[in-house]
Structures are given as structure tokens and as C-alpha cells.
Motif scaffolding. Structure first.
Motif, PDB file in Angstrom:
ATOM      1  N   THR A  55      56.410  57.849  32.685  1.00 19.79           N
ATOM      2  CA  THR A  55      55.908  57.068  31.564  1.00 19.79           C
ATOM      3  C   THR A  55      55.196  57.948  30.539  1.00 19.79           C
ATOM      4  OG1 THR A  55      53.682  56.649  32.438  1.00 19.79           O
ATOM      5  CG2 THR A  55      55.456  55.235  33.241  1.00 19.79           C
ATOM      6  N   ILE A  59      57.460  52.829  29.910  1.00 24.22           N
ATOM      7  CA  ILE A  59      58.264  53.406  30.997  1.00 24.22           C
ATOM      8  C   ILE A  59      59.485  54.122  30.411  1.00 24.22           C
ATOM      9  CG2 ILE A  59      59.611  52.890  33.070  1.00 24.22           C
ATOM     10  CD1 ILE A  59      57.819  50.411  33.438  1.00 24.22           C
ATOM     11  N   ASP A  60      59.633  55.397  30.738  1.00 22.05           N
ATOM     12  CA  ASP A  60      60.782  56.188  30.288  1.00 22.05           C
ATOM     13  C   ASP A  60      61.909  56.179  31.311  1.00 22.05           C
ATOM     14  OD1 ASP A  60      59.427  56.997  27.918  1.00 22.05           O
ATOM     15  OD2 ASP A  60      58.336  58.503  29.083  1.00 22.05           O
TER      16      ASP A  60
END
Length: 426
Positions: free
Chosen positions: A421, A357-358
Motif C-alpha cells: 500500500t 492498496i496497490d
């Protein structure tokens, strides 16, 4: 040039282009040759070990498209071998396939037995398979043109009986209930169980397998939900009369391309359910929902601080075993209807796709600005979200593709969020 020579020489050519040149080859049975060329080309993709055998005759295009692929047929072979070793390890074994079709499943499963019989009601298809068996190196099998019910009536005791009932009615419409298939396995069940140590039954992936367990009088011992490259392909049920109180469920996803050793890699998630629980589940749809939805996280902080997102594969989705997945891997659901899971660590062997997850954001334009800054394209998926992929893509002004994956979903609190993501390396 003979028809056989033409097929070998031009089997990598476009059949449509060859059809325009038919007048140049008056001695060639062109309809047959073109069908064989098209069949061989399909086999290269779908049945590579068959395509490698010279002289194999291929049926009409529809039969080729409907037959099992090599990865799924090899999986059945492995299941059959395991059962044979369990029920009859040190004796001569025999099997009968009562609905042989083009014989793909039979060509693999028959290798697990001392002797095997192929049964098919279509005479021309039976002739093709009869000729193909020795060309495929199968010496322990015989082919018989007959009705399944007639053969079953006269059949000697078998180690295994295999059935792949036709799933279309007399009008050509698809059927998904066991009782609507031909032959009707429910009606034949007492004779099938009396004549075999175990039965392998191939069914449509659209079938309600909980109901199938009830319809088949508690004889189901294993449910195999088989996917290939993320698409659910078939249900495989194994039936036996051993009276065990549990059913094992196998969620299997197979890669369609073999590895360097010629094996088809797969992921597998296995769990057990009580046989007597199925009737209750079928009778009460709300119970089915509650029994297959993982408990969601109620913490916004948990969502914001999670590092990885996990999307189950098609077999797990069909099984609906979200509670079992959550318990097995120590992950939590974003919400009951999202079928997306979160963790704060990488998960080895997760049956599906995993993403790092970004960023997590709402649909608020101000919040979106920074995470989407400089982004031109992304892969978008929606799970329990009010917008379609096309609508969301238009709203975000992103083209398709790239290394970024955006999952749009709704939390258990009713918030609409985007999870930005990228894929983790395996």
C-alpha cells in the motif's frame, strides 16, 4: 554571574557540556542551574506555554518525564469545562486536585473554576508549584502540603475533584489496578462522590477499563482513552452519581505539535456501552473477545477487490471497539485478530491511518516477484502473522523506509497475505 543569569544565558546549551565548565562559574549554584536548564529544554518540547514563561522553576528530571504533556493537559481542561457547563453553569465553581504532582494538569483544569486548591504530600514539590502558579498567570488557586485522605475528610463540597494516583508500589514496581494505586480510589469512592458533583480520575493506559467501571461501583460516566501521536498515554475516567445507564467512551488521538492557531488537532471516535454489561464482560474473557472483534470478511474476492486499507489508532486498539468502528464507517475486518479493515472507497475522518492498496499477494515467490519488482525499501508491519518484522524484511530483502507500506496478516481463511500500500492524502 548569578545563577539566574547563567540559566537564561545558557538554557539552550548542552547541560553535560556545561557541567564540565562548572569551575569557571564559582558563584553559580551549578546543580540547580543544570536541572533548570534541562527542565526548560524538556518544557520546550512538552510544555511550550510553560517554557515561554520566565521564572518557572522545574522539578527533578523524573518529575518532568512523568508529568502530563501540554496537549493531554489541555484536553483535560476541555473535558472539565464541558462538565462544569453541564452541572453548574451559572454559579461560583471550585475544584480540588488531591494529587497535584508538578501541577501541569492542575494549571490547565483550574482555569475552568472560580477557585481551585492544589494538594501535594511532597513539601518541596508543593513549594515549587506554589511559586510557579502566579508566574503562569494563575491567580485563583492556592497550594496546600497535605495527605489527600486528610484533605478529603475536611473538604467542603466541590464542583470537581481531580486525582492522579501514584502507580508505583513501595518497591518502585508499576501497578495497574486501581486498588493498588496510592491513594486507593475504590476505598475513597463514597467520600469522593459525597464531596463533589463529578470526579476526574487519571490512570495508567495499561489499566483494564472494563474492570475499572465495575470496581468503581458503576459511577463511571465517561472513559477517555487518550493517545498522542499514535501512542496511548493515559486513561481518563469521569465519575458522577447521576444514575445514567450508559458510559460514553472517547477514543482520542492528539497531535503533539500545535497548528498555526496554537491548537492541538485531534481525531475522536465516540460510542456508548451499557453500564450493567461490564460485569459480564470482565467475568468472561471470551465474551470480551467476542464483543470487541469485528465480523471478518470471508470473501477472497472482497480482499482482492478492496481499494483501501485502514489501521485504527492506539486509542481504538485499547478500546477494542472494532465492531463499532466497522458499523460506523461501513468497513470490514480482514480477520478477527488482524485489526485491519478494508473498504472500496476512501473514508473521511477515520480514527487511524488509511492506505491505498496497490497489490495483494501471498508469500509465494512467483506471486511476489511482480509486486516487489524494483522495490528497495518499505515500511513493514505484521498483524496476526507468523513472521516478525525483522524476519519478513530479511525474507523480502527490503530495507526500512520509503513511501511503500506492507502489511502482513492472516485472513479469516488462514491464508498469509501481504498487502502492499501507500498512504492516502488527507
Amino acid at each position: 554571574m548569578t545563577t539566574s543569569e547563567f540559566i537564561i544565558q545558557f538554557r539552550e546549551s548542552d547541560p553535560r557540556r556545561l557541567a564540565l565548565q562548572a569551575s569557571r562559574y564559582p558563584d553559580v549554584d551549578m546543580p540547580f542551574a543544570l536541572n533548570q536548564i534541562q527542565g526548560w529544554q524538556t518544557a520546550q518540547r512538552k510544555l511550550p506555554s510553560w517554557a515561554a514563561c520566565d521564572g518557572v522553576v522545574y522539578p527533578p528530571h523524573l518529575n518532568m518525564e512523568q508529568c502530563s504533556s501540554e496537549p493531554t493537559a489541555r484536553y483535560k481542561q476541555q473535558v472539565a469545562r464541558r462538565w462544569v457547563e453541564a452541572v453548574q453553569p451559572d454559579a461560583d465553581t471550585c475544584m480540588t486536585d488531591l494529587t497535584g504532582g508538578f501541577g501541569v494538569d492542575f494549571s490547565f483544569t483550574s482555569r475552568c473554576f472560580s477557585s481551585a486548591t492544589y494538594v501535594e504530600r511532597n513539601a518541596s514539590l508543593c513549594d515549587v508549584v506554589s511559586a510557579n502558579l502566579p508566574r503562569l498567570g494563575i491567580q485563583n488557586a492556592t497550594a496546600k502540603c497535605a495527605e489527600a485522605e486528610d484533605v478529603l475528610e475536611q473538604l467542603e463540597p466541590q464542583t470537581m475533584i481531580f486525582l492522579d494516583p501514584a502507580r508505583r508500589d513501595e518497591h518502585g514496581a508499576k501497578t495497574v489496578l486501581i486498588a493498588d494505586c496510592t491513594p486507593d480510589v475504590c476505598q475513597l469512592l463514597p467520600r469522593l462522590m459525597a464531596k463533589s458533583q463529578f470526579v476526574m480520575l487519571k490512570l495508567s493506559p495499561m489499566l483494564d477499563w472494563h474492570k475499572a467501571i465495575v470496581d468503581l461501583d458503576g459511577k463511571v460516566r465517561e472513559v477517555h482513552i487518550v493517545s498522542a501521536d499514535g501512542e496511548c498515554k493515559e486513561l481518563l475516567l469521569v465519575l458522577a452519581s447521576d444514575g445514567k445507564p450508559e458510559v460514553q467512551v472517547f477514543c482520542v488521538d492528539i497531535q503533539s505539535r500545535p497548528d498555526s492557531e496554537g491548537q492541538y488537532p485531534r481525531s475522536e471516535f465516540v460510542y456508548s456501552i451499557a453500564t450493567n454489561a461490564q460485569e459480564e464482560i470482565v467475568e468472561n474473557n471470551s465474551k470480551l473477545e467476542n464483543s470487541t472483534s469485528a465480523q471478518p470478511t470471508n470473501s477472497k474476492l472482497k480482499i482482492q477487490n478492496s481499494k483501501f486499507l485502514h489501521e485504527p489508532n492506539a486509542s481504538v486498539m485499547k478500546a477494542g471497539c472494532f465492531d463499532e468502528i466497522a458499523r460506523a464507517y461501513g468497513i470490514c475486518a480482514i480477520s478477527r485478530n488482524s485489526h485491519l479493515f478494508l473498504s472500496d472507497r476512501e473514508i473521511d475522518g477515520f480514527p487511524g491511518r488509511s492506505f491505498a492498496i496497490d497489490a495483494v499477494t501471498t508469500m509465494n515467490k512467483r506471486q511476489l516477484r511482480q509486486p516487489l519488482s524494483g522495490m528497495k525499501q518499505a515500511n513493514i508491519a505484521v498483524r496476526n502473522f507468523p513472521l516478525s518484522v525483522a524476519e519478513l524484511r530479511k525474507r523480502l530483502k527490503l530495507s526500512d523506509g520509503g513511501d511503500t507500506y506492507i502489511f502482513a496478516t492472516t485472513t479469516s481463511d488462514g491464508d498469509h497475505i501481504l498487502m502492499i500500500t501507500h498512504k492516502t492524502k488527507k
